[in-house]
Structure formats: structure tokens, C-alpha cells
Design an enzyme around this catalytic site. Structure first.
Site, PDB file in Angstrom:
ATOM      1  N   GLU A  93       1.029  -1.051  -0.035  1.00 23.20           N
ATOM      2  CA  GLU A  93       0.019  -0.128   0.156  1.00 23.20           C
ATOM      3  C   GLU A  93       0.843   1.013   0.116  1.00 23.20           C
ATOM      4  OE1 GLU A  93      -2.309  -0.234   3.468  1.00 23.20           O
ATOM      5  OE2 GLU A  93      -3.496  -1.973   2.785  1.00 23.20           O
ATOM      6  N   TYR A 105       7.691   2.252  -7.650  1.00 18.70           N
ATOM      7  CA  TYR A 105       6.826   1.145  -7.891  1.00 18.70           C
ATOM      8  C   TYR A 105       6.449   0.834  -9.201  1.00 18.70           C
ATOM      9  CZ  TYR A 105       6.916   1.113  -2.726  1.00 18.70           C
ATOM     10  OH  TYR A 105       7.290   1.058  -1.322  1.00 18.70           O
TER      11      TYR A 105
END
Length: 138
Positions: A93, A105
Site C-alpha cells: 500500500e 513502484y
């Protein structure tokens, strides 16, 4: 200084204004089964593997050591260790407003699998959404 204290210090520096994880919390996580720590005290990924899934709990880099490829290297080392531990997929998350982390990411192959509105509190601002990201490891 213990490893857990060094990790807590980096975490606090990396996330000013947020609730910091204590050295005791880091120590407890490091002692838990399936925990993976990659990188070093200046830039690290801490996560865990359960069955065939890896979960990244946090990635933190001491501010003076950013933009040197440390976080990317720690992330790739985490992927390798999680794969070796039997994980097929990695999850995490990240705050939607954390542009640097989202870019890291995305470059590492993560895609959005979900979104949690109002997940991360912000002082004097509305809470930020959490993006749930995933990446196949195999």
C-alpha cells in the site's frame, strides 16, 4: 545502536510528521516468521512472506541518501528474497500523494489492484487515499 534502532531512525527521518515505528516494533517485526529485510539501515524494504504472497510493510530511505538507486536496489533484493521464500506475487500500500514512491513502484512493475479512500491521515488536510499495488514475482 541496534539494527532495530537504526531502522527506526531512518523511518522517522523518511516520514516526518507521521507516526513513527519504534525500535521495539521493528525488533518484533524482524523476529517474526517470514520477515524479509533488504537493503541497509539507510535505505531498506521490510516485508513478509505468507504462503505464496509477499507484502511490503514499508520502504524507507534516509533523506540524505535518496536518488542514489538505494531504494530500487533494496526493492529488487526484496523481490528476489520473496521469490526464494515461495512468493508468487508482491503487494503493498502506498499513499496516493507520494509521487516519488508511486514512480518507483511503477518502474518496478507494480500495477494498481485497488484503492482505499481516506486511508492516510494528513495534518491540516484531508486524508490521502492508499493505492493497493501488486506485482507478479514469477
Amino acid at each position: 545502536m541496534t539494527e532495530a534502532q537504526a531502522l527506526a531512525m531512518t523511518y522517522a527521518a523518511a516520514f516526518p510528521g507521521e507516526r513513527h515505528w519504534s525500535a521495539t516494533e521493528f525488533s518484533d517485526l524482524l523476529a517474526a516468521p517470514g520477515t524479509i529485510l533488504s537493503g541497509d539501515a539507510l535505505s531498506f524494504v521490510l516485508g513478509r512472506v505468507t504462503l505464496d504472497e509477499a507484502e511490503i510493510l514499508t520502504l524507507a530511505t534516509y533523506p540524505d541518501h535518496r536518488r542514489q538507486g538505494r531504494a530500487r536496489a533494496a526493492l529488487e533484493a526484496f523481490h528476489d528474497a520473496a521469490r526464494a521464500a515461495g512468493a508468487d506475487t508482491a503487494f503493498l500500500e502506498v499513499a496516493e500523494d507520494n509521487a516519488a514512491a508511486c514512480a518507483l513502484y511503477a518502474a518496478a512493475g507494480y500495477v494498481q489492484a485497488g484503492r482505499r479512500r481516506g486511508y492516510y491521515p494528513r495534518a491540516g488536510q484531508p486524508p490521502a487515499a492508499a493505492l493497493i499495488l501488486m506485482r507478479p514475482l514469477r
